[in-house]
Design a protein around this motif. Structure first.
Motif, PDB file in Angstrom:
ATOM      1  N   TYR A  27      68.681  79.349  46.395  1.00  6.81           N
ATOM      2  CA  TYR A  27      68.077  80.334  46.964  1.00  6.81           C
ATOM      3  C   TYR A  27      67.165  81.584  46.233  1.00  6.81           C
ATOM      4  O   TYR A  27      67.481  82.615  46.449  1.00  6.81           O
ATOM      5  CB  TYR A  27      68.998  80.995  48.088  1.00  6.81           C
ATOM      6  N   GLU A  29      67.711  82.078  43.463  1.00  6.39           N
ATOM      7  CA  GLU A  29      68.682  82.927  42.487  1.00  6.39           C
ATOM      8  C   GLU A  29      68.056  82.600  40.779  1.00  6.39           C
ATOM      9  O   GLU A  29      67.467  81.767  40.378  1.00  6.39           O
ATOM     10  CB  GLU A  29      70.213  82.334  42.561  1.00  6.39           C
ATOM     11  N   ASP A  43      74.568  86.242  44.074  1.00 11.45           N
ATOM     12  CA  ASP A  43      74.087  87.566  44.503  1.00 11.45           C
ATOM     13  C   ASP A  43      75.237  88.297  45.470  1.00 11.45           C
ATOM     14  O   ASP A  43      75.448  87.801  46.521  1.00 11.45           O
ATOM     15  CB  ASP A  43      72.777  87.403  45.278  1.00 11.45           C
ATOM     16  N   TYR A  45      75.080  90.733  47.213  1.00 15.58           N
ATOM     17  CA  TYR A  45      74.416  91.390  48.452  1.00 15.58           C
ATOM     18  C   TYR A  45      74.034  90.113  49.413  1.00 15.58           C
ATOM     19  O   TYR A  45      73.706  90.282  50.793  1.00 15.58           O
ATOM     20  CB  TYR A  45      72.904  92.031  48.104  1.00 15.58           C
ATOM     21  N   ARG A  46      74.193  88.834  49.306  1.00 12.48           N
ATOM     22  CA  ARG A  46      74.169  87.703  49.850  1.00 12.48           C
ATOM     23  C   ARG A  46      75.371  86.830  50.238  1.00 12.48           C
ATOM     24  O   ARG A  46      75.159  85.857  50.776  1.00 12.48           O
ATOM     25  CB  ARG A  46      72.789  86.697  49.332  1.00 12.48           C
ATOM     26  N   SER A  47      76.429  87.394  49.530  1.00 14.47           N
ATOM     27  CA  SER A  47      77.567  86.401  49.663  1.00 14.47           C
ATOM     28  C   SER A  47      78.998  87.484  49.867  1.00 14.47           C
ATOM     29  O   SER A  47      78.906  88.248  48.566  1.00 14.47           O
ATOM     30  CB  SER A  47      77.709  85.664  48.479  1.00 14.47           C
ATOM     31  N   THR A  77      74.207  79.378  51.150  1.00 16.93           N
ATOM     32  CA  THR A  77      74.069  80.325  50.010  1.00 16.93           C
ATOM     33  C   THR A  77      75.212  80.324  49.294  1.00 16.93           C
ATOM     34  O   THR A  77      75.366  80.046  48.045  1.00 16.93           O
ATOM     35  CB  THR A  77      73.542  81.671  50.592  1.00 16.93           C
ATOM     36  N   THR A  78      76.385  80.661  49.946  1.00 16.13           N
ATOM     37  CA  THR A  78      77.868  80.765  49.432  1.00 16.13           C
ATOM     38  C   THR A  78      78.427  79.648  49.061  1.00 16.13           C
ATOM     39  O   THR A  78      78.791  79.322  48.036  1.00 16.13           O
ATOM     40  CB  THR A  78      78.626  81.717  50.371  1.00 16.13           C
ATOM     41  N   GLU A 207      78.127  95.366  51.634  1.00 18.52           N
ATOM     42  CA  GLU A 207      78.201  94.895  53.024  1.00 18.52           C
ATOM     43  C   GLU A 207      78.987  96.170  53.750  1.00 18.52           C
ATOM     44  O   GLU A 207      79.888  96.466  53.362  1.00 18.52           O
ATOM     45  CB  GLU A 207      78.791  93.776  53.430  1.00 18.52           C
TER      46      GLU A 207
END
Ligand SMILES: C[S@@+](CC[C@H](N)C(=O)[O-])C[C@H]1O[C@@H](n2cnc3c(N)ncnc32)[C@H](O)[C@@H]1O
Length: 218
Positions: A27, A29, A43, A45-47, A77-78, A207
């Protein structure tokens, strides 16, 4: 690079996993090379799991060779970092209701053979129970629904006794008006039927309106 949990590393600033498919990003990264290994930046902020690590998670539920269940995998993503952590001997069974997300995850699983995509509603456990003839080592969930704790408890029948679970709880999906602390208390009561609660971590600033709840199956 310092290892903070099995398969999870830090350079003192960011979090990384060792890339299972060297040279390939998932993604956009950052990839970095150190001591003959390639690491993928994770990241927060994405996981939400990575956000939990940044906020002081005591224990990681994922480890090399484990069998994991991931509810609400989205496009992966995660999951891609979980795939790095568990390695070629591990397996991550990924359940998501979105056909579009599952198509992308299936493409990811072509390279990463430890990912098993399952298109299903995570509330309908009978749809995928055939995959779990043996109980899993760990269970993760990131699903924005009103009955998040209930979905987690329903799926806990696939988790072995003593197995670790983590739930990324989005309080705003449960109520817009109730305080996040009250919603957390209410959801914890449901989880306590099957789990010992080990840690609850507010995920801000990564989050808003989210907690990561770490638990152990009774
Ligand atoms: C916030 S996203 C997950 C992001 C992902 N965990 C990550 O970190 O990359 C939530 C996902 O839950 C899925 N979802 C929502 N309701 C669901 C249900 N009842 N069963 C299975 N998946 C569901 C959505 O399709 C979406 O992909």
């Amino acid at each position: 690079m310092k290892q903070i949990f099995e398969g999870i590393y830090t350079d003192g600033k960011s979090i990384y996993t060792k890339n299972l498919i060297v040279g390939k990003k998932v993604y956009k990264e950052k990839l970095i090379q150190k001591n003959g290994n390639e690491y993928r930046e994770w990241d927060p902020y994405r996981s939400k799991y990575c956000a939990g690590i940044k906020k002081g998670l005591n224990k990681s539920i994922f480890y090399e060779g484990c069998t994991a269940i991931y509810l609400g995998s989205a496009e992966g993503t995660t999951v891609s970092h979980v795939s790095d952590i568990i390695g070629k001997k591990g397996a991550v069974f990924c359940i998501d209701i979105s056909e579009i997300a599952m198509n992308k995850l299936t493409q990811l699983a072509e390279d990463r053979e430890n990912i098993y995509p399952i298109l299903s509603d995570a509330q309908l456990t009978e749809n995928y129970e055939e995959y779990f003839t043996q109980k899993a080592d760990c269970l993760f969930q990131d699903i924005s629904q009103r009955n998040q704790a209930d979905i987690f408890v329903r799926n806990s029948k696939f988790l072995k006794k003593g197995g670790l679970g983590a739930l990324a709880l989005k309080t705003k999906s449960i109520s817009q008006s109730e305080s996040k602390e009250n919603i957390l208390d209410y959801e914890l009561e449901i989880l306590k039927k099957e789990f010992e609660i080990l840690q609850t971590i507010p995920l801000d600033p990564y989050e808003k309106h989210h907690y990561l709840i770490l638990m152990k199956k009774k």
